[in-house]
Motif scaffolding. Structure first.
Motif, mmCIF file in Angstrom:
data_model
loop_
_atom_site.group_PDB
_atom_site.id
_atom_site.type_symbol
_atom_site.label_atom_id
_atom_site.label_comp_id
_atom_site.label_asym_id
_atom_site.label_seq_id
_atom_site.Cartn_x
_atom_site.Cartn_y
_atom_site.Cartn_z
ATOM 1 N N GLY A 92 0.834 -1.244 0.112
ATOM 2 C CA GLY A 92 0.107 -0.086 -0.031
ATOM 3 C C GLY A 92 0.845 1.173 -0.156
ATOM 4 N N GLU A 93 2.164 1.309 0.720
ATOM 5 C CA GLU A 93 2.971 2.317 0.845
ATOM 6 C C GLU A 93 3.532 2.607 -0.689
ATOM 7 O OE1 GLU A 93 5.115 5.569 2.095
ATOM 8 O OE2 GLU A 93 3.457 4.679 3.105
ATOM 9 N N THR A 94 3.943 1.647 -1.175
ATOM 10 C CA THR A 94 4.815 1.863 -2.283
ATOM 11 C C THR A 94 3.931 1.977 -3.565
ATOM 12 O OG1 THR A 94 4.892 -0.634 -2.767
ATOM 13 C CG2 THR A 94 6.827 0.468 -1.676
ATOM 14 N N GLY A 95 2.726 1.291 -3.579
ATOM 15 C CA GLY A 95 1.754 1.572 -4.581
ATOM 16 C C GLY A 95 1.273 2.896 -4.579
ATOM 17 N N GLY A 96 0.832 3.388 -3.426
ATOM 18 C CA GLY A 96 0.149 4.742 -3.309
ATOM 19 C C GLY A 96 1.463 5.713 -3.855
ATOM 20 N N ASP A 97 2.731 5.630 -3.449
ATOM 21 C CA ASP A 97 3.591 6.325 -4.117
ATOM 22 C C ASP A 97 4.044 6.341 -5.449
ATOM 23 O OD1 ASP A 97 4.163 7.414 -1.531
ATOM 24 O OD2 ASP A 97 5.716 6.237 -0.912
ATOM 25 N N LEU A 98 3.732 5.124 -5.932
ATOM 26 C CA LEU A 98 3.783 4.704 -7.375
ATOM 27 C C LEU A 98 2.714 5.741 -8.169
ATOM 28 C CD1 LEU A 98 4.840 3.251 -9.777
ATOM 29 C CD2 LEU A 98 3.245 1.505 -9.341
ATOM 30 N N LEU A 99 1.687 5.640 -7.705
ATOM 31 C CA LEU A 99 0.600 6.375 -8.504
ATOM 32 C C LEU A 99 0.784 7.951 -8.274
ATOM 33 C CD1 LEU A 99 -1.914 6.043 -10.562
ATOM 34 C CD2 LEU A 99 -3.176 6.013 -8.334
ATOM 35 N N ALA A 100 0.808 8.427 -7.078
ATOM 36 C CA ALA A 100 0.906 9.734 -6.891
ATOM 37 C C ALA A 100 2.252 10.469 -7.121
ATOM 38 C CB ALA A 100 0.710 9.943 -5.229
ATOM 39 N N GLN A 101 3.290 9.875 -7.088
ATOM 40 C CA GLN A 101 4.435 10.448 -7.097
ATOM 41 C C GLN A 101 5.440 9.941 -8.456
ATOM 42 O OE1 GLN A 101 7.229 9.730 -3.804
ATOM 43 N NE2 GLN A 101 6.026 10.874 -2.493
ATOM 44 N N THR A 102 5.489 8.777 -8.789
ATOM 45 C CA THR A 102 6.138 8.220 -9.814
ATOM 46 C C THR A 102 5.544 8.409 -11.172
ATOM 47 O OG1 THR A 102 7.255 6.373 -8.630
ATOM 48 C CG2 THR A 102 7.258 6.184 -10.789
ATOM 49 N N LEU A 103 4.041 8.203 -11.014
ATOM 50 C CA LEU A 103 3.241 8.600 -12.329
ATOM 51 C C LEU A 103 2.723 9.841 -12.422
ATOM 52 C CD1 LEU A 103 1.372 5.162 -12.516
ATOM 53 C CD2 LEU A 103 3.444 5.680 -13.956
ATOM 54 N N LYS A 104 2.850 10.645 -11.511
ATOM 55 C CA LYS A 104 2.848 12.109 -11.201
ATOM 56 C C LYS A 104 1.206 12.344 -11.238
ATOM 57 C CE LYS A 104 7.225 13.268 -13.246
ATOM 58 N NZ LYS A 104 7.824 13.487 -11.672
ATOM 59 N N VAL A 105 0.447 11.475 -10.755
ATOM 60 C CA VAL A 105 -0.976 11.643 -10.696
ATOM 61 C C VAL A 105 -1.290 12.728 -9.645
ATOM 62 C CG1 VAL A 105 -3.363 10.399 -10.342
ATOM 63 C CG2 VAL A 105 -1.648 9.435 -11.770
ATOM 64 N N GLY A 106 -0.394 12.935 -8.638
ATOM 65 C CA GLY A 106 -0.946 13.707 -7.261
ATOM 66 C C GLY A 106 -1.519 13.117 -6.537
ATOM 67 N N TYR A 107 -1.457 13.225 -5.236
ATOM 68 C CA TYR A 107 -2.106 12.724 -4.061
ATOM 69 C C TYR A 107 -3.716 12.863 -3.887
ATOM 70 C CZ TYR A 107 2.599 11.979 -1.958
ATOM 71 O OH TYR A 107 3.726 11.515 -1.647
ATOM 72 N N LEU A 108 -4.129 14.069 -4.129
ATOM 73 C CA LEU A 108 -5.643 14.157 -4.310
ATOM 74 C C LEU A 108 -6.374 13.083 -5.292
ATOM 75 C CD1 LEU A 108 -8.070 15.555 -3.150
ATOM 76 C CD2 LEU A 108 -7.855 17.335 -4.767
ATOM 77 N N VAL A 109 -5.992 13.050 -6.558
ATOM 78 C CA VAL A 109 -6.596 12.385 -7.520
ATOM 79 C C VAL A 109 -6.256 10.771 -7.213
ATOM 80 C CG1 VAL A 109 -6.628 11.564 -9.890
ATOM 81 C CG2 VAL A 109 -6.481 14.049 -9.248
#
Length: 271
Positions: free
Chosen positions: A23-40
């Protein structure tokens, strides 16, 4: 009634730590690595969580794949929600942890006042299971904030935080076997703490070396953890086929002792 929740065993805690680390790495993958952002990312993961938890609530028995999917999604949603609240929203890790801890306390107060059992292995009503999942969502969000508070605000760093949390888990294990402390109290403390343990381990694997990590990156770390989680779920499913869970005892209201229907309502018996 068939059990919908697993027994709390060593295998349960191993899968829980792997799922929350993912959950930690998957959340960072979408929000940071893929640059989707934390809100989206939070909106996406919450939508996925709601879909998965509906399947869990409607199921008639314990399905490892559904159950652990919901757990993993509470972790990813909790990660992105906590990160959006704390560094992005400017609340800070300390205040974020206080807010989420207060929310979790309110959930437990409501749970207690409904009269539903707090024994997580013997939940037999829709209301009880719903409160269980709300508590898990808050606890995993709180775990993310707690891990960041320990690593950043208190200055322990990623690896030292993982060692500290592992030591606390060992203390809780000893307390379970050698003290009269209520088992459900120990369960929820451990459940909350496995989240920051997973978060710090995930960060220690994925973050750059200058931040105390091994620089595996979120993509490779998430892929390895997902493969590990799938393997553990298949193992648990195979164990269930060989030895199914015992049926649940008839649900009763915790305070009155009266029998309950699966939807949580009391059953009245007329003479």
């Amino acid at each position: 009634m068939m059990r919908k929740l697993p027994h709390v065993t060593v295998v349960f805690w191993i899968i829980k730590i792997v799922a929350t680390t993912l959950g930690e790495t998957g959340g960072d993958l979408l929000a940071q690595t893929l640059k989707v952002g934390y809100l989206v990312s939070t909106v996406i993961f919450f939508a996925m969580f709601l879909i998965a938890v509906v399947f869990q609530l409607r199921s008639g028995r314990f399905h490892p794949a559904i159950f652990w999917t919901v757990i993993a999604l509470t972790s990813t949603a909790g990660t992105t929600l906590s990160d959006y609240m704390n560094p992005t929203g400017g609340i800070g890790y300390t205040n974020g942890a206080i807010i989420l801890a207060s929310g979790l306390a309110i959930v437990f107060i409501v749970w207690w006042r409904t009269g539903q059992t707090l024994d997580v292995e013997n939940l037999a009503t829709f209301k009880g299971e719903l409160l269980y999942w709300i508590a898990i969502l808050f606890s995993n969000s709180l775990g993310t904030s707690s891990g960041d508070f320990l690593a950043d605000d208190l200055g322990f760093g990623l690896r030292q935080s993982a060692f500290v949390l592992s030591a606390v888990m060992l203390v809780l294990l000893a307390a379970h076997y050698y003290t009269p402390i209520n088992g459900m109290v120990l369960f929820w403390i451990a459940f909350v703490l496995t989240r920051p343990l997973g978060a710090t381990v995930g960060d220690a694997l994925s973050k750059p070396t200058e931040r105390g990590g091994l620089n595996w990156g979120t993509t490779w770390t998430s892929a390895a953890l997902l493969a590990c989680l799938i393997g553990l779920i298949l193992y648990q499913a195979n164990q269930l086929r060989r030895r199914p869970l015992d049926p649940l005892p008839a649900p009763v209201h915790r305070r009155t002792g009266a029998p309950q229907a699966p939807n949580g309502t009391l059953i009245t018996v007329s003479s």
